[in-house]
Design a protein around this motif. Structure first.
Motif, PDB file in Angstrom:
ATOM      1  N   PRO D 257       0.841  -1.203   0.000  1.00 19.13           N
ATOM      2  CA  PRO D 257       0.000   0.000   0.000  1.00 19.13           C
ATOM      3  C   PRO D 257       0.874   1.249   0.000  1.00 19.13           C
ATOM      4  N   THR D 258       0.378   2.239  -0.631  1.00 20.09           N
ATOM      5  CA  THR D 258       1.165   3.469  -0.714  1.00 20.09           C
ATOM      6  C   THR D 258       1.222   4.119   0.657  1.00 20.09           C
ATOM      7  N   ASP D 259       2.340   4.690   0.907  1.00 25.36           N
ATOM      8  CA  ASP D 259       2.586   5.268   2.203  1.00 25.36           C
ATOM      9  C   ASP D 259       1.696   6.483   2.453  1.00 25.36           C
ATOM     10  N   ARG D 263       2.742   7.824  10.827  1.00 20.75           N
ATOM     11  CA  ARG D 263       1.867   6.926  11.561  1.00 20.75           C
ATOM     12  C   ARG D 263       2.166   6.982  13.054  1.00 20.75           C
ATOM     13  N   GLU D 264       1.061   6.946  13.816  1.00 21.75           N
ATOM     14  CA  GLU D 264       1.273   6.795  15.258  1.00 21.75           C
ATOM     15  C   GLU D 264       1.599   5.323  15.516  1.00 21.75           C
ATOM     16  N   PRO D 265       2.511   5.016  16.443  1.00 18.36           N
ATOM     17  CA  PRO D 265       2.895   3.622  16.669  1.00 18.36           C
ATOM     18  C   PRO D 265       1.809   2.858  17.422  1.00 18.36           C
ATOM     19  N   VAL D 266       1.584   1.617  17.014  1.00 16.30           N
ATOM     20  CA  VAL D 266       0.679   0.746  17.783  1.00 16.30           C
ATOM     21  C   VAL D 266       1.485  -0.222  18.627  1.00 16.30           C
ATOM     22  N   LEU D 267       2.726  -0.406  18.278  1.00 13.09           N
ATOM     23  CA  LEU D 267       3.535  -1.366  19.015  1.00 13.09           C
ATOM     24  C   LEU D 267       4.999  -0.938  18.905  1.00 13.09           C
ATOM     25  N   THR D 268       5.652  -0.840  20.069  1.00  8.48           N
ATOM     26  CA  THR D 268       7.068  -0.491  20.051  1.00  8.48           C
ATOM     27  C   THR D 268       7.830  -1.576  20.786  1.00  8.48           C
ATOM     28  N   ARG D 291       0.488   2.551  12.705  1.00  5.33           N
ATOM     29  CA  ARG D 291      -0.865   2.212  12.238  1.00  5.33           C
ATOM     30  C   ARG D 291      -0.866   1.954  10.755  1.00  5.33           C
ATOM     31  N   GLY D 292      -1.506   0.863  10.353  1.00  3.52           N
ATOM     32  CA  GLY D 292      -1.673   0.561   8.942  1.00  3.52           C
ATOM     33  C   GLY D 292      -0.410   0.126   8.242  1.00  3.52           C
ATOM     34  N   GLU D 293       0.645  -0.056   8.992  1.00  2.00           N
ATOM     35  CA  GLU D 293       1.906  -0.448   8.378  1.00  2.00           C
ATOM     36  C   GLU D 293       1.923  -1.949   8.136  1.00  2.00           C
ATOM     37  N   ILE D 294       2.531  -2.354   7.027  1.00  3.10           N
ATOM     38  CA  ILE D 294       2.668  -3.781   6.737  1.00  3.10           C
ATOM     39  C   ILE D 294       4.144  -4.119   6.876  1.00  3.10           C
ATOM     40  N   ILE D 295       4.454  -4.959   7.853  1.00  6.62           N
ATOM     41  CA  ILE D 295       5.854  -5.302   8.066  1.00  6.62           C
ATOM     42  C   ILE D 295       6.020  -6.796   7.858  1.00  6.62           C
ATOM     43  N   GLY D 296       7.023  -7.144   7.099  1.00  2.00           N
ATOM     44  CA  GLY D 296       7.285  -8.553   6.843  1.00  2.00           C
ATOM     45  C   GLY D 296       8.294  -9.089   7.845  1.00  2.00           C
ATOM     46  N   ILE D 297       8.107 -10.343   8.246  1.00  3.28           N
ATOM     47  CA  ILE D 297       9.079 -11.000   9.111  1.00  3.28           C
ATOM     48  C   ILE D 297       9.519 -12.265   8.393  1.00  3.28           C
ATOM     49  N   SER D 298      10.804 -12.345   8.094  1.00  5.13           N
ATOM     50  CA  SER D 298      11.262 -13.505   7.324  1.00  5.13           C
ATOM     51  C   SER D 298      12.265 -14.295   8.149  1.00  5.13           C
ATOM     52  N   GLY D 299      12.564 -15.456   7.676  1.00  5.16           N
ATOM     53  CA  GLY D 299      13.525 -16.313   8.357  1.00  5.16           C
ATOM     54  C   GLY D 299      13.176 -17.753   8.093  1.00  5.16           C
ATOM     55  N   ASP D 300      14.196 -18.604   8.239  1.00  2.00           N
ATOM     56  CA  ASP D 300      13.954 -20.023   7.976  1.00  2.00           C
ATOM     57  C   ASP D 300      13.128 -20.629   9.095  1.00  2.00           C
ATOM     58  N   SER D 301      12.626 -21.830   8.831  1.00  2.00           N
ATOM     59  CA  SER D 301      11.772 -22.460   9.832  1.00  2.00           C
ATOM     60  C   SER D 301      12.571 -22.707  11.102  1.00  2.00           C
ATOM     61  N   GLY D 302      11.921 -22.555  12.228  1.00  2.00           N
ATOM     62  CA  GLY D 302      12.581 -22.783  13.506  1.00  2.00           C
ATOM     63  C   GLY D 302      13.387 -21.595  13.992  1.00  2.00           C
ATOM     64  N   THR D 437      -5.335  -2.540   5.245  1.00  2.00           N
ATOM     65  CA  THR D 437      -4.960  -1.147   5.022  1.00  2.00           C
ATOM     66  C   THR D 437      -6.187  -0.246   5.063  1.00  2.00           C
ATOM     67  N   GLU D 438      -7.288  -0.723   4.470  1.00  2.00           N
ATOM     68  CA  GLU D 438      -8.515   0.071   4.476  1.00  2.00           C
ATOM     69  C   GLU D 438      -8.967   0.373   5.895  1.00  2.00           C
ATOM     70  N   GLN D 439      -8.705  -0.571   6.808  1.00  2.00           N
ATOM     71  CA  GLN D 439      -9.131  -0.345   8.195  1.00  2.00           C
ATOM     72  C   GLN D 439      -8.024   0.282   9.015  1.00  2.00           C
ATOM     73  N   ASP D 440      -6.924   0.622   8.363  1.00  2.00           N
ATOM     74  CA  ASP D 440      -5.804   1.219   9.060  1.00  2.00           C
ATOM     75  C   ASP D 440      -5.240   0.273  10.126  1.00  2.00           C
ATOM     76  N   CYS D 441      -5.211  -1.000   9.763  1.00  2.00           N
ATOM     77  CA  CYS D 441      -4.718  -2.016  10.692  1.00  2.00           C
ATOM     78  C   CYS D 441      -3.319  -2.416  10.266  1.00  2.00           C
ATOM     79  N   ALA D 442      -2.407  -2.446  11.230  1.00  2.00           N
ATOM     80  CA  ALA D 442      -1.042  -2.860  10.918  1.00  2.00           C
ATOM     81  C   ALA D 442      -1.002  -4.381  10.783  1.00  2.00           C
ATOM     82  N   VAL D 443      -0.150  -4.866   9.878  1.00  2.00           N
ATOM     83  CA  VAL D 443      -0.019  -6.304   9.699  1.00  2.00           C
ATOM     84  C   VAL D 443       1.447  -6.682   9.846  1.00  2.00           C
ATOM     85  N   LEU D 444       1.688  -7.686  10.696  1.00  2.00           N
ATOM     86  CA  LEU D 444       3.009  -8.291  10.736  1.00  2.00           C
ATOM     87  C   LEU D 444       2.885  -9.579   9.958  1.00  2.00           C
TER      88      LEU D 444
END
Lengths: 312, 506, 265, 467
Positions: D257-259, D263-268, D291-302, D437-444
């Motif tokens: 989503p376009t920036d 954003r106010e932080p929902v989690l620090t 808020r509304g930020e999409i953050i990816g978390i990557s890494g191998d299994s385990g 994003t429409e609901q302004d919900c952050a996604v990890l």
């Protein structure tokens, strides 16, 4: 390994404590005076009078408060002093140790018999799962399981003792006397365990690793021998722990029916005679046998399953 | 499956040896034994003819020579002299002499047993084979006491230091070979027996707890002789071709011990009513399956001096029983149970497990009492429960079997049962009678048979009039004997199985 | 196996029919026949089947129909009582122990360990010896044996379900523990518990008969199946059909319940 | 090049229902053949039919020629003689296909011993060589339970090919493996191709690309399209093939989503660390989610991705560090999506009732449900069903709808599409990102697929030290 033993030892200790407590309650619940009953056991009921019971009371400290007596009772337990039988007046520990040998003899014979019966039946049913043999063995197993053990014993007695006159009806005087009680017990055990073996073996045969072993190029026999047996044995051996409970229940019935001089018979007889020290000792002996068997099962599982050993 | 079959076959073949060993006689009975102590389990050893007593008793209850070939009593009745048989050897080779016999009697006196009731002042040996017993007062049952299993003669080597028996060395035609308590006892022929040696080389006694299994044992040919059959098995065994059932009356009575001080049972009429309610004929015929064993008095036939011959047979008479109870104020309630002042005529009856037939009879009595409006709660206890119930006063009714031939002379037993102001552990309870104990005391010193008989009759009369205990049935010992046994004899006093006289059919 | 009625497999259905038939027999006898199972007629032992006594009479001339029905009623009532009691206790404790874990779980597991150290019948025998011949003690004893299985199974399921994503999800969505028990736990345990109940009922019927057989159960003249077998066994030759009746009754009861429990495990 | 395996008009049916329509193919020495398709395309049936491993109600028709012999007509016992010697098969789930009680080296050695006829020590020696060859020298004595998915697949490869069969059939060999391990398996298959021929069944475009050779695209038991790998992957003709290729994250358009505004932080998160089983999962982790930020978390299994999620959501205690949430926000507005959608719903209860429970609990506006379902392209009729009667993709979308009903501030999505087929996965991810994003919900968004994260997230956090 040591944790297995420690766990079972703790269980045995708990069991002994609970039986001891229950027996203590039992002793106090029995109608009449405790000193009187003990005197009757010692000197025979023809020879009991007030003086004899007072002597017993003083000797055993039966006039102390209940909690002190309870502690003394437990202390005796720890020293394996289980008291004297109220019927014969002899130390029950001695009598029970005698009975235990007979029970073990019967149990081992029955177990061997059950294995020899259940293993081929269960495996054959598994190899031809859904076939006529499988279905027949299911019906036979359901039939046997819907009977009390003693009905099976009675049927065997009628057939083999009265009509064919092959085996003695009851008593204990040589190996011949072992056959019918052992077979009755074995039939009941095999009725259940043959199905467990069958299910376990079918589970293994249908498992992905068994298929893969075939696909690797191993024959059915090779696959079953190398991968099937150990994997199928695990649930079967674990089930033995449950089966032993049933077997010991069966032993009480069967020993009673066949007048087999074992602990189960001793227990039933003692309950019938209200012989509390004997009840206590026999129940403990059965409990210890049971816990001991479970320990063997634990150890067997431990030996079969390498996963248990490598886990931290 | 195939391996299972072959395994089973193997098992079958292994067991296919003949059930009956031509060398071994197998006996079965309900008695459990735990020791070799004559004071406790001695009956078994005299029955199996391992141990013998100084005197014996014949089928009529008369004293006979045993290890003492003769005996005599002094004029005043205070000294008994016994002359031992010469040449008697114990199983360990020791010879029986007066010193040895004395030692055995002294051990017997130190333990509980009938000999303790005898007023013995002194035991001494007068010469090698003569034994003298001096009494403080005349005591006619002494002969019977010396024939009792608790006074059996054992070799000195039998006793351990503490006076208990380690391994029994008797004088009988069989010596103890295997001792496997509580279920199995084996004896073997004693070749140096002083009398006629036994014919069958070995005998095994097996305890069988379940009456029905015992019956099956003899049917299956596993056991040669089964003592104490349950009534249900008798008919079954009678129909077997290779089994004979011997029915022998024995001096034992099934009787209802009752608490005569219980408010319901205190009036004589109440006890009479209970007796009238009993349908002894039906119980004898259908439950015990021995018609004619109804008891109209306590002392069983066979003890002639103690029998009231004129006494009519006991019959059920429900109307009279009801009338008697009505006279006491008992009226039937809505559920048919008698009531008086809001109290129901409900009593508990205990019996004990040692004799299987007792419970069966109790069940029948329970049903019969119910017809008369009396409810009984029947329970089975340890046999010591009877005695303890007697002492702590909780006993209401008890169905017991009493052996009047325990020491061949019922006097000692009656003394135990009625000597204490009319009461005793296994006899009357809460009943007050001073005449009966006095009579008993007198008879103990009585040496004239006629006067003895008169006293005995008076005692029997008292018991029958007062009904402190209600007689129900006389016992018949049912014994099943395999047809391969010859020369089976039954001793109504159950002192001796006479095994040495038996042999196998060739 | 594919055709189902009331969600039951064919074998279970057969079991249900069997049990229903026995219940009907036991209840209808009480309503229609209603003879006293203890009333004796010593002159009429082992009468053959007749119109008034369709199952004949026993050694005391008692009505076998009345005795058999009374015995079946007794067995069913005892097993029902035991199962309901032990299931209630076992399930409640299992849920609590599995859900809360911690100290409570440890204490209950200790109790479980003690109960597991004794074969069931021995425990029942111990209880029976407290007050011989008492129905109450048999009931307590058998229930004391049966609860263990419910506890074990329910505790294991509860632990699994409590740790499962579905419960985590519901908790995160704001639902309370009660909701999780109702929506997640109960559906997961109700099936196994019913199976255990059927097995438990058959176990208690067998235990009752077994105790009767070794003469430490209920006292005569109570009509109880095991007791009837012992009492009638000596007459096996004289009246085999009478002996067969209690044996058959136990067989059908246990078979029916085992079938109803369904499956083999 | 000789033809090793020839399949002519092979079809599979169950009780007159055709599951695999007649299909012909041939496999020559040194050739790789890849069958591409989603779940239910009948790919596995094809492999099973060739091996002769179809479960009982299924029946195969047509001919399977091996060296000119129709093995379909052989008796089962004779056909089984071909296994390991002529035909090798790589199992779909190696963990299940390995004997859990037998050490790794034994499972290979037994093939050398019983199929190859070597003595026990020789067989063990060969087995150790093989395992060393695939980088498993250190794991030779371990039990399968102590191997990772990738290691198990390599072990299974050694075991399957130890019999020396020239033809290797691989049924979804990369299922559940992350990118690096997937590539290792593909490399092994390329090696097998050099010794004979490889037939691979997969839904993964990347595997097909790496194997090269000939590709067959299948859908619903039918052949859709075939051709040489490069040609077909570059220029797919059929629409389905195009969709399949397009579903690979590599080919996704960037849907981040376009920036918006600051954003106010929902989690620090400050200096978070956690270890498990004596192993450090992560330490010194800093992160701020607006808020509304999409953050990816990557890494191998385990590597602790799921544990991180549980810590952030307060389901698991951290070993140290600080987590701060937006103030005065209800607990239930930080939510989680699960990897396995059915595991997140109470089974056996209609989904509609579960939604009603939720609406009742929080006194929500019932009217919001219908537009939400519509937004997630869900048929309201699905609510009549229970969770087991709904497909995985639908259920995951229902899970999203359930979460969004509560207007969450943060949604931790733990591998939300790894169990879904590629086309569905793409759709679900797109809908998740858009509707959140429409609901302004952050996604990890947690995924092992870095490509997927790059296409969807504002930025990506890597765990386990690798990017």
């Amino acid at each position: 390994m040591m944790t297995l033993v420690a766990k079972r030892l703790l269980q045995a200790a708990l069991m002994i404590w609970s039986i001891g407590t229950l027996s203590y309650v039992l002793m106090r619940l029995l109608p009449g005076d405790m000193a009187f009953r003990i005197a009757a056991g010692r000197y025979g009921y023809d020879n009991v009078n007030l003086a004899a019971s007072e002597a017993v009371r003083a000797e055993l400290g039966l006039d102390r408060p209940a909690w002190q007596q309870y502690l003394a009772w437990l202390a005796d337990l720890v020293r394996f002093d289980l008291g004297d039988s109220l019927v014969s007046g002899l130390p029950v520990a001695h009598e029970v140790s005698h009975l235990v040998l007979h029970t073990l003899q019967l149990a081992v014979a029955a177990f061997a018999c059950a294995v020899l019966l259940a293993l081929p039946v269960g495996l054959f049913a598994a190899f031809r799962a859904g076939g006529w043999f499988d279905r027949c063995s299911l019906v036979a197993s359901a039939f046997l399981r819907a009977q009390p053990v003693f009905v099976i014993g009675l049927a065997l007695v009628l057939l083999f003792s009265l009509h064919l006159k092959l085996f003695p009806v009851a008593g204990f005087n040589g190996s011949k006397y072992l056959v019918l009680p052992a077979v009755s017990l074995a039939l009941v055990m095999a009725a259940v365990s043959s199905r467990v073996i069958r299910h376990s073996a079918v589970g293994v045969i249908r498992s992905a690793f068994f298929d893969f072993s075939r696909v690797k190029g191993l024959s059915f026999a090779q696959s079953f021998w190398r991968h099937g047996v150990r994997n199928a044995a695990l649930p079967v051996v674990a089930f033995l722990g449950i089966q032993f409970a049933g077997a010991i229940e069966g032993i009480v019935m069967i020993e009673s029916l066949f007048s087999w001089p074992g602990v189960g018979h001793g227990l039933a007889h003692a309950v019938f005679n209200r012989d509390v020290p004997m009840i206590q000792a026999a129940a403990m002996a059965l409990g210890l046998i049971f816990v001991g068997l479970n320990l063997l099962v634990d150890i067997a599982c431990y030996l079969i399953d390498p996963r248990e050993r490598t886990e931290p | 499956m195939r391996s299972a079959c072959s395994f089973l076959l193997l098992f079958l073949l292994a067991g296919c040896s003949p059930n009956q060993d031509p060398e071994v006689l197998t006996l079965g009975g309900p008695f459990e034994f735990t020791s070799q102590e004559p004071s406790r389990d001695g009956y078994l050893y005299t029955r199996l003819q391992v141990a013998e007593t100084l005197l014996e008793v014949d089928e009529q209850g008369r004293l006979q020579p045993g290890l003492a070939e003769r005996w005599e009593t002094s004029e005043d009745g205070l000294v008994w002299r016994l002359y031992l048989r010469d040449g008697v050897r114990f199983h360990d080779g020791t010879a029986l002499d007066a010193q040895v016999a004395l030692a055995a009697l002294r051990v017997a006196r130190s333990k509980p047993g009938v000999i303790r009731a005898a007023p013995i002042e002194e035991l001494r040996s007068e010469d090698r084979l003569t034994l003298a017993v001096r009494l403080s007062r005349p005591y006619s049952p002494l002969g019977a006491v010396l024939a009792h299993y608790t006074t059996a003669m054992l070799a000195p080597a039998s006793y351990r230091a503490d006076g208990n028996v380690g391994w029994m060395q008797g004088t009988g035609p069989y010596r103890l070979e295997d001792f496997d308590p509580p279920h199995r006892l084996g004896v073997a022929r004693f070749e140096d027996y002083w009398g006629t040696p036994a014919r069958i080389p070995r005998v095994v006694y097996l305890t069988g707890h379940r009456a029905e299994s015992r019956a099956l044992q003899v049917m299956a040919g596993q056991t040669d002789i089964i003592y104490t059959l349950d009534p249900a098995s008798v008919d079954l065994l009678r129909r077997q071709p290779d089994v004979q059932v011997h029915s022998n009356p024995i001096p034992r009575t099934i009787q209802i011990k009752l608490n005569a001080s219980h408010p319901f049972l205190a009036p004589l009429q109440a006890r009479q009513a209970l007796s009238l309610v009993l349908d002894r004929t039906a119980i004898a015929r259908h439950v015990m399956r021995v018609p004619g064993s109804e008891a109209n008095q306590l002392i069983p036939p066979g003890l002639a001096a103690w029998r009231l011959e004129q006494l009519p047979a006991a019959r059920r008479d429900l109307p009279r029983a009801r009338a008697l109870l009505a006279g006491l104020g008992w009226e039937p309630g809505a559920d048919g149970v008698l009531q008086r002042d809001g109290q129901r005529f409900a009593l508990s009856m205990i019996t004990y497990a040692d004799r299987p037939e007792l419970f069966v009879v109790a069940t029948a009595i329970q049903a019969q009492m119910r017809e008369a409006g009396i409810t009984l709660d029947v329970s089975v206890v340890n046999s010591s429960g009877i005695v303890s119930g007697h002492h702590d006063g909780t006993l209401q009714l008890a169905l017991v079997a009493r052996n009047y031939g325990n020491i061949a002379d019922p006097l000692g037993l009656l003394d135990a049962d009625y000597g204490d102001g009319g009461n005793g552990d296994w006899g009357a309870m809460g009943w007050h009678n001073e005449e009966l104990p006095a009579l008993l005391r007198r008879l103990e010193a009585e040496r004239d048979p006629l006067r003895y008989r008169a006293g005995a009759q008076r005692i029997a009369g008292l018991l029958s009039e007062q009904l402190p205990v209600i007689p129900v049935l006389y016992y018949t010992q049912q014994t099943a004997v395999s047809s391969r046994i010859q020369g089976f004899v039954f001793d109504p006093y159950e002192r001796n199985y006479h095994l040495s006289r038996m042999s196998f059919q060739p | 196996m594919t055709r189902r009625l009331l969600g039951l497999r064919r074998g279970q259905l057969a079991g249900l029919v069997l049990i229903a038939a026995l219940v009907c027999f036991a209840l209808l006898e009480g309503l229609l026949h209603g003879a006293d199972p203890a009333s004796q007629d010593l002159a009429n032992p082992f009468a053959g089947p007749s119109l008034s006594e369709p199952l004949g009479t026993d050694q005391y001339g008692r009505s076998m129909l009345a005795r058999l029905a009374a015995a079946v009623r007794l067995s069913l009532a005892l097993s029902l009582l035991c199962v309901v009691t032990s299931a209630t206790i076992g399930v409640a404790m299992g849920v609590v122990a599995g859900w809360r874990q911690g100290l409570l779980d440890k204490c209950m597991s200790l109790l479980l360990n003690i109960a597991l150290a004794l074969p069931g019948l021995v425990l029942v025998l111990l209880f029976a010896s407290l007050a011989p011949g008492s129905f109450l003690m048999l009931y307590v004893g058998i229930s004391a044996v049966l609860w263990v299985e419910y506890f074990r199974v329910v505790r294991a399921i509860t632990r699994r379900v409590a740790a499962s994503p579905q419960v985590q999800a519901s908790r995160m969505l704001g639902f309370g523990a009660l909701y999780c028990v109702r929506r997640h736990l109960w559906p997961a345990i109700v099936g196994p518990v019913l199976t255990l109940a059927a097995f438990g009922a058959s176990a208690s019927i067998l235990a009752l008969a077994a105790l009767g057989f070794i003469a430490v159960g209920l006292r005569p003249p109570t009509a109880e199946l095991g007791l009837m077998m012992v009492e009638l066994f000596p007459y096996y030759n004289e009246a085999p059909w009478v002996l067969a009746q209690p044996i058959l009754a136990v067989f059908l009861l246990v078979l029916g319940l085992n079938l109803l429990a369904g499956g083999e495990e | 090049m000789s033809v090793l395996l020839q399949v002519e008009a092979l079809s599979v049916s169950a009780n007159d229902v055709t599951l695999l329509e007649p299909l012909s193919l041939s496999l020559k020495t040194g050739e790789a053949l890849t069958i591409l398709g989603e779940t239910g395309a009948g790919k596995s049936l094809l492999v099973q039919a060739i091996m002769g491993l179809l479960p009982s109600p299924l029946q195969a028709r047509g001919r399977v020629l091996l060296d000119g012999q129709d093995i379909g007509r052989l008796k089962p016992a004779l056909r089984a003689r071909l296994w390991g010697r002529q035909l090798a098969m790589l199992p779909q789930e190696p963990w299940h296909a390995l004997d859990p009680l037998m050490p790794a080296e034994q499972q290979v050695a037994e093939v050398y011993r019983y199929v190859g006829g070597l003595s026990a020590p020789d067989a063990l020696e060969r087995s150790r060589q093989d395992l060393a060859g695939v980088g498993l020298a250190g794991a030779a004595e371990r039990l399968p339970g102590h191997l990772s998915g990738g290691m198990a697949q390599r072990l299974a490869f050694c075991a399957a090919t130890a019999g020396g069969a020239p033809i290797v059939l691989a049924d979804e060999p990369t299922k559940g493996l992350d990118a690096s391990r997937r590539d290792q398996v593909a490399a092994l298959l390329r090696r097998a191709r050099e010794r004979g021929a490889v037939l691979t069944v997969t839904h993964n475009i990347e595997v097909a690309r790496q194997l090269g050779g000939h590709i067959l695209v299948m859908r619903d038991g039918r052949l859709v399209e075939q051709g040489e790998a490069e040609e077909l992957l570059a220029r797919p003709k059929d629409g389905y093939t195009r969709a399949l290729i397009g579903a690979d994250p590599q080919h996704w358009p960037d849907i981040t989503p376009t920036d918006g505004a600051a954003r106010e932080p929902v989690l620090t998160v400050r200096g978070l660390h956690k270890s498990r089983g004596g192993r450090l999962l992560f330490e010194g982790l800093h992160m701020t989610v607006g808020r509304g930020e999409i953050i990816g978390i990557s890494g191998d299994s385990g590597c602790g991705k799921s544990s991180l999620g549980d810590i952030l959501l307060g389901l698991l205690p951290a070993d140290g560090g600080e987590i701060r949430r937006a103030p005065q926000i209800a607990r239930h507005r930080y939510l989680k999506l699960y990897q396995d959608p059915p595991a997140a719903f109470a089974p056996g209860i209609p989904l509609g009732r579960l939604f009603d429970d939720l609406i009742g609990l929080h006194r929500l506006d019932r009217r919001r449900l219908a537009p939400l379902l519509q937004r997630l392209r869900l048929d309201p009729g699905l609510l009549q069903r229970t969770s087991v009667a709904v497909s995985g993709g639908e259920l995951q979308r229902l899970a999203i709808a359930r979460a969004l009903l509560l207007e969450p501030l943060l949604l931790f999505a733990d591998e939300p599409v790894s169990r879904l087929d590629p086309i569905t996965a793409r759709e679900v991810i797109a809908l998740l990102v858009q509707s959140a994003t429409e609901q302004d919900c952050a996604v990890l968004l947690v995924s092992h697929d870095l490509e997927l994260l790059r296409k969807t997230c504002h930025h990506v956090v890597s765990l386990g030290g690798r990017a």
